[in-house]
Scaffold this motif. Structure first.
Motif, mmCIF file in Angstrom:
data_model
loop_
_atom_site.group_PDB
_atom_site.id
_atom_site.type_symbol
_atom_site.label_atom_id
_atom_site.label_comp_id
_atom_site.label_asym_id
_atom_site.label_seq_id
_atom_site.Cartn_x
_atom_site.Cartn_y
_atom_site.Cartn_z
ATOM 1 N N ASN B 324 0.821 -1.207 0.000
ATOM 2 C CA ASN B 324 0.000 0.000 0.000
ATOM 3 C C ASN B 324 0.852 1.254 0.000
ATOM 4 O O ASN B 324 2.014 1.220 0.376
ATOM 5 C CB ASN B 324 -0.917 0.021 1.232
ATOM 6 N N PHE B 325 0.231 2.371 -0.377
ATOM 7 C CA PHE B 325 0.891 3.664 -0.351
ATOM 8 C C PHE B 325 0.778 4.270 1.032
ATOM 9 O O PHE B 325 -0.261 4.188 1.677
ATOM 10 C CB PHE B 325 0.241 4.597 -1.381
ATOM 11 N N GLY B 334 7.140 0.797 14.979
ATOM 12 C CA GLY B 334 7.916 1.249 13.830
ATOM 13 C C GLY B 334 7.102 2.129 12.897
ATOM 14 O O GLY B 334 5.906 2.324 13.073
ATOM 15 N N THR B 335 7.765 2.713 11.919
ATOM 16 C CA THR B 335 7.078 3.498 10.903
ATOM 17 C C THR B 335 7.478 2.963 9.537
ATOM 18 O O THR B 335 8.662 2.849 9.221
ATOM 19 C CB THR B 335 7.497 4.981 10.985
ATOM 20 N N GLY B 336 6.505 2.589 8.755
ATOM 21 C CA GLY B 336 6.818 2.069 7.428
ATOM 22 C C GLY B 336 6.209 2.948 6.352
ATOM 23 O O GLY B 336 5.237 3.659 6.607
ATOM 24 N N THR B 337 6.787 2.931 5.195
ATOM 25 C CA THR B 337 6.176 3.612 4.059
ATOM 26 C C THR B 337 6.131 2.663 2.886
ATOM 27 O O THR B 337 6.976 1.789 2.741
ATOM 28 C CB THR B 337 7.001 4.848 3.599
ATOM 29 N N ASN C 66 -4.748 0.741 4.669
ATOM 30 C CA ASN C 66 -4.388 0.651 6.061
ATOM 31 C C ASN C 66 -4.647 1.941 6.822
ATOM 32 O O ASN C 66 -5.071 1.887 7.967
ATOM 33 C CB ASN C 66 -2.898 0.319 6.175
ATOM 34 N N ASN C 67 -4.334 3.088 6.267
ATOM 35 C CA ASN C 67 -4.562 4.281 7.082
ATOM 36 C C ASN C 67 -5.310 5.367 6.310
ATOM 37 O O ASN C 67 -5.038 6.544 6.422
ATOM 38 C CB ASN C 67 -3.245 4.814 7.655
ATOM 39 N N ASN C 92 -4.872 9.293 7.710
ATOM 40 C CA ASN C 92 -4.562 9.707 9.074
ATOM 41 C C ASN C 92 -3.315 8.997 9.570
ATOM 42 O O ASN C 92 -2.644 8.292 8.813
ATOM 43 C CB ASN C 92 -5.763 9.481 10.008
ATOM 44 N N ASN C 93 -2.987 9.217 10.814
ATOM 45 C CA ASN C 93 -1.765 8.642 11.397
ATOM 46 C C ASN C 93 -0.506 9.062 10.654
ATOM 47 O O ASN C 93 0.478 8.310 10.624
ATOM 48 C CB ASN C 93 -1.833 7.106 11.449
#
Lengths: 427, 427, 427
Positions: B324-325, B334-337, C66-67, C92-93
């Motif tokens: 996903n974007f 954690g933080t994912g992109t 997801n967000n 969001n997030n």
């Protein structure tokens, strides 16, 4: 712990979503030139056949803690111009099993109007019911209750007379309003058979104040003293139609309901009287007027079901077929078919809206109905209607100042025959 | 016990709520004077750039015991004038995996119309698909089924030809209707890879009866023998447009579908032929007419996904990006992109609505597309369109009696370039 | 296992349904002839009394994995011409507690507009708030965020200036847009008392570009440099009204918010300045213009409740009465009654839209309010408004070319008194 849960539940608002789809086909089999004129204004142009979505209704209702409720009902049958139906807020669980509602709701007069369109025996409502409580719903405040033994049910309230279904607003410095009340009773109700036998009786009435000078003055009020109805089918025009009665400042109504159910058989009848007082206006001093009408119908389930009755509201409920139509259940290995339920019905209607100089129409009609219940939630109704109307035409007369009506020299009339089918589902 | 529960479940009606939002931006980069005339009626006034909510659609669908279903879809893209889309009731689980639907539904011709607007590769549908099945949905009755091995899918039905999306009603004593049918097959479907490879072939056709004299007589029917489309972008006017063809009493259609998918690559093509017969009317005896058109497109996922195929309906399904974007997942520390999925596509369109005296337009266009899938439920589509049209203008000609069209002395035409973006989500 | 469930949950889109019903009664107790003219164009025809459904709003909002999130809000107060309110999609997030929204949303200027109509202290919004951010919502893109300690909240974005609430579309080759931003802070927030004490301060501003020649050229843009408002009641016309200001190509706004809450008492104030630049057009070279306005109100709960504050959005929240009205709880054996909560409030408003040749109106008004909270979800508001307006009338002047306004020789004005009640519920 259960109490805790219940308490928790009470702190949140709830909703329930529902809806209905009614798809109609109407064929105007025969129409005399006078009927053509009432429909189109042209003696040669007969009513058009049609397929209509009669109702595409979405409903959202629910509760707000602790004892408030709401209901919003929007009808998208004409999607580019939707209509509001029930839109109200209220309180339930009041003393004496009462509920108080504020907003757009049905005025309590006419059994066939208080019954849901999902449950009624015929596709369209009787002439007198539609005429004397046109479109039923008005903005107002109403109280609903019943006795603990469910013998008596009452509903009464105060309503504004302007129909706000399309625009949601009442405008005008003159208050056109009415007081309405209905008391119903079910002296016989056969609990043992699950309600296959009952007798329903009711009296209803109203006192109304209207703006007789309508658009002649500067306020925006239209004169709501107007009585009209379609021929129990979805024609474009209302063939019975008094138009807005110039100078009419008050009207009163009295209505009587009778419904006897014995198993698969039902006999139902209603009668309405309507009195109108006129004040002199513009050099014309019209007499007081009396309009009246009623109907009687018999219905019978060939497959043995019955029409349920709800004692708490004094209206009929949902028919449950013994066997559904087209039951194809393959998950358990077998394939079954069912026929659904079948009912036949015959209705006689009478209505006169012609009195003194007002030529609103006098006539009667016969409706033969065949209902095929596919499931408890879906059915198809077939109605064949023969009718006649005399001394009508007031509704096509708008040549007075500010669109007021003027006396007609003579009335028009004729015979008609209409065939209609309605496919319906609700959920 | 589970059986009991299942039985219990069957006794209640169910609903599922869904919807979609499509927000468009259209820029008319270039337009010749002839194009300006087709859009605005003025050679100097070019098409306006715009931001539109293309779709704000709410859907309510569900079941009614035992094997009935319903679906109501209202589109609020223009909230003060909503439109109905699917509004039907029906039965499923019929023998041979069949479903029968009654109400407003898509006529079974044109793959790109049967595909959901949520899933289509390009923002707007091909010229020929829109022209020969304008707005797709009509009130009618349709049967849908497939073989147990899912090799064959069929759908056929009878439909009224009037478009009721804005008013929900068909009026008129003349029945304008058509019989439609489509048979599709997927002779190759690679189950092992989860459907990353398949071949889809289909044939569809229709027989239609129209009211050639339209508004010249007293019935309310408009002549539905009219073929028209926008330039694969949301212009105000339809640039290809035959207008209502005076005297046209019948037309027939034949359509062919081809879709080959090999992993991330897809090649799709459709062709339509449309024959119109005219009767002499008002001293004018028009020739029979033949209109036709088609398209071919190739699409490729740069990120490797594929377009799924639903063998039971013969249409494409929802693309699921591998990643996903903008995935920002902070709850787990954690933080994912992610980048989402990217696809490119190129389409060639051809359409001629000019034959004999009818100057409905002849032209072709190229559409270059870039789709950025944010999630399986949301994406942004960018389309760049270059096109040319000749011998058009019939749609701007309404000077005959009762708004009928008259022969044009000469056609107009020109070139155009349009850039469009669509932001979309569904749920 | 919980993680699995959470993961599973994330793979499905969700929805939440809500809504509100607001029913209004407005009585125009007194109006000078000048007020009559501003309302009806006739010095003798005074504003009509009315009952309106002010809001019948349905809301559907939810998430997409997801967000991503979405929100669709349609208002059916006028059911035959519905309006869109919030219609957006977003993420969001995002880092720094941020949310990005694309679609129709409120422009971030004016505390009373950012507060929900469900929670505001007075029935209608202040003069200056409505004037300088008419109907609040516009299509655009906005970013919303707050610091981890919730001390600061910001929202900023770019918006198109055309109001699309009724038609969902922006048309025109000229881009009329604005950049908006708001920074709010709550330097004092009394956590210990659950937020019964706080101080809110905010600054907001905007830079806007408008199409000063409006309909004089071929593009479809209307000139959006127009400032207007109703008299804090639902009149038909906007009594303060500059009309579309010919030649106005730019305007800028600066706004200040102050809100101090100490237990049951609240003091709130806002001020707006608005600068307009005009270019010479049609031989007329108008001066630059300055309009401004503001309000201050005090409110006090007689029953001791307080107005909650949401630090993450810089707006007020839902009032929860200590005791509900009409609590009739019979399931546990007893019957209880409650009074609900009562609050009184007083507001002073000032607004001038008259400068140079523009006679948009200068005036002030006093609003006395009494709020009776039945439950946290329902209340009735009573507002009594006395006001005066001078040097107005520009809004009734449309005699220039293509409906542009022309300078008025002299302004009109007068005094008025209005009594309003609003019954409201939300869920």
């Amino acid at each position: 712990k259960l109490a805790d849960e219940a308490a928790e539940k009470k702190k949140k608002s709830t909703y329930k979503l529902g809806g209905r789809v009614h798809l109609d086909s109407w064929n105007f089999l025969e129409s005399d030139p006078g009927i053509n004129f009432l429909e189109t204004g042209d003696y040669d142009d007969d009513p058009e056949n049609r397929w209509d979505f009669r109702r595409i209704r979405l409903e959202l209702e629910g509760t707000v803690p602790n004892n408030m409720l709401y209901r919003i009902q929007i009808d998208f049958n004409n999607p580019s111009a939707a209509e509001m139906k029930d839109v109200y807020v209220g309180w339930n669980n009041l003393p004496y099993n009462q509920t108080l509602l504020l907003g757009n709701q049905k005025r309590p007069i006419g059994l066939d109007h208080l019954n849901s369109s999902r449950h009624n025996v015929f596709a369209e409502r009787p002439l007198a019911v539609e005429t004397f409580n046109e479109d039923a719903r008005r903005p107002g405040i109403g109280m609903y209750g019943y006795t603990d033994d469910e013998l008596l049910h009452w509903r009464y309230g105060a309503f504004l007379l302007e129909n706000i279904s399309t625009d949601g607003r009442v405008r005008g410095d003159y208050t056109e309003g009415g007081l309405y009340g209905r008391l119903s009773s079910s002296p016989w109700y056969d609990d043992i058979s699950g309600g296959r036998g009952y007798l329903h009786l009711a009296l209803a009435g109203s006192l109304n104040q209207t703006d007789g000078d309508g658009n002649l003055d500067l306020d925006d009020n239209n004169n709501e003293a107007r009585f009209r109805t379609r021929p129990e089918a979805r024609s474009d025009s209302r063939w019975w139609n008094t138009n807005r009665i110039l100078g009419a400042n008050h009207y009163q109504q009295l209505a009587y309901e009778f419904m006897l159910n014995v198993g698969a058989f039902q006999l139902t009848s209603e009668y309405f009287g309507n009195w109108v007082q006129r004040d002199p206006l513009g050099g014309f001093n019209g007499d007081d007027l009396f309009f009246h009408g009623g109907y009687v119908f018999a219905s019978y389930f060939l497959t043995g079901e019955h029409i349920p009755y709800d004692r708490k509201t004094g209206t009929i409920g949902r028919v449950k077929p013994f066997e559904n139509f087209f039951l194809v259940d393959r998950c358990c290995g077998g394939t079954g078919t069912g026929l659904g339920a079948f009912a036949v019905a015959l209705r006689y209607d009478y209505l006169t809206l012609s009195d003194s100089d007002i030529r609103g129409g006098t006539g009667h009609s016969i409706t033969a109905g065949l209902n095929w219940y596919w499931t408890a939630y879906s059915k198809v109704q077939t109605n064949l209607i023969w009718g006649t109307i005399e001394n009508a035409g007031q509704g096509q007369s708008n040549s007075g100042p500010d669109d007021t009506t003027v006396p007609l020299a003579s009335g028009v009339g004729g015979d008609y025959a209409i065939l209609g089918m309605r496919f319906m589902i609700d959920f």
